[in-house]
Motif scaffolding. Structure first.
Motif, PDB file in Angstrom:
ATOM      1  N   PHE A  56     -25.262 -13.780 -11.429  1.00  0.00           N
ATOM      2  CA  PHE A  56     -25.634 -13.189 -12.695  1.00  0.00           C
ATOM      3  C   PHE A  56     -25.577 -14.248 -13.781  1.00  0.00           C
ATOM      4  CE2 PHE A  56     -21.284 -12.192 -11.575  1.00  0.00           C
ATOM      5  CZ  PHE A  56     -20.539 -12.580 -12.678  1.00  0.00           C
ATOM      6  N   GLY A  57     -26.297 -14.004 -14.856  1.00  0.00           N
ATOM      7  CA  GLY A  57     -26.321 -14.965 -15.944  1.00  0.00           C
ATOM      8  C   GLY A  57     -26.965 -14.367 -17.172  1.00  0.00           C
ATOM      9  N   HIS A  58     -26.897 -15.108 -18.267  1.00  0.00           N
ATOM     10  CA  HIS A  58     -27.396 -14.625 -19.545  1.00  0.00           C
ATOM     11  C   HIS A  58     -27.752 -15.819 -20.413  1.00  0.00           C
ATOM     12  CE1 HIS A  58     -26.429 -11.940 -23.316  1.00  0.00           C
ATOM     13  NE2 HIS A  58     -27.705 -12.217 -23.219  1.00  0.00           N
ATOM     14  N   GLN A  59     -28.853 -15.732 -21.118  1.00  0.00           N
ATOM     15  CA  GLN A  59     -29.202 -16.738 -22.118  1.00  0.00           C
ATOM     16  C   GLN A  59     -29.769 -16.004 -23.319  1.00  0.00           C
ATOM     17  OE1 GLN A  59     -32.153 -18.157 -23.545  1.00  0.00           O
ATOM     18  NE2 GLN A  59     -33.489 -16.583 -22.707  1.00  0.00           N
ATOM     19  N   GLU A  60     -29.463 -16.540 -24.508  1.00  0.00           N
ATOM     20  CA  GLU A  60     -29.945 -15.914 -25.736  1.00  0.00           C
ATOM     21  C   GLU A  60     -30.063 -16.963 -26.819  1.00  0.00           C
ATOM     22  OE1 GLU A  60     -28.590 -11.887 -26.998  1.00  0.00           O
ATOM     23  OE2 GLU A  60     -27.851 -12.968 -28.774  1.00  0.00           O
ATOM     24  N   ALA A  61     -31.068 -16.804 -27.662  1.00  0.00           N
ATOM     25  CA  ALA A  61     -31.265 -17.683 -28.809  1.00  0.00           C
ATOM     26  C   ALA A  61     -31.573 -16.814 -30.018  1.00  0.00           C
ATOM     27  CB  ALA A  61     -32.406 -18.653 -28.559  1.00  0.00           C
ATOM     28  N   ARG A  62     -31.004 -17.174 -31.157  1.00  0.00           N
ATOM     29  CA  ARG A  62     -31.245 -16.431 -32.388  1.00  0.00           C
ATOM     30  C   ARG A  62     -31.495 -17.407 -33.525  1.00  0.00           C
ATOM     31  NH1 ARG A  62     -27.536 -11.869 -35.458  1.00  0.00           N
ATOM     32  NH2 ARG A  62     -28.944 -11.660 -37.227  1.00  0.00           N
TER      33      ARG A  62
END
Length: 125
Positions: A56-62
């Motif tokens: 599992f993994g997660h990436q986010e940019a804001r």
């Protein structure tokens, strides 16, 4: 011995008498505005454990009001679930969910209610 005890008692009583009671004060106002500070970040993490088949993994940019990202998880049925999402201002959370692979189930499926409880066997080291 009694003199030392009396002296200690006098010191403790003196310290207790000098304590000031707590006084309530109204909160202080701040002229600082948080509207001018735009949120900006980028992160990425992933886990891959071969022994348990967990992936599992997660990436986010804001950047300001615009957020985009994705996350994935290996499901117990063998499929990989991927979610891509974005938020642009007041548009709300918009997600696209995809599955890779085909679901696999054991040949003999027992319902949870039909399983018989057996206490664990002791292990001696």
């Amino acid at each position: 011995m009694n003199a030392k005890f009396v002296l200690l008692l006098v010191v403790v009583a003196s310290a207790a008498a000098q304590r000031r009671p707590y006084a309530y004060r109204a909160p202080e106002s701040s002229e600082e505005s948080y509207e001018s500070s735009e949120a900006k970040y980028n992160f990425n993490w992933a886990v891959s454990d071969d022994s348990s088949s967990n992936e599992f993994g997660h990436q986010e940019a804001r950047d300001g009001d615009h957020t985009q990202g994705s996350y994935y998880v290996q499901l117990p049925d063998g499929r990989l679930q991927t979610v891509k999402y974005f938020v642009d201002g007041d548009s709300g959370y918009v997600a696209e969910v995809n599955y890779e692979g085909e679901a696999r189930y054991p040949d003999s499926y027992e319902s949870f209610e039909s399983r018989e409880y057996r206490p664990p066997r002791p292990v001696y080291g």
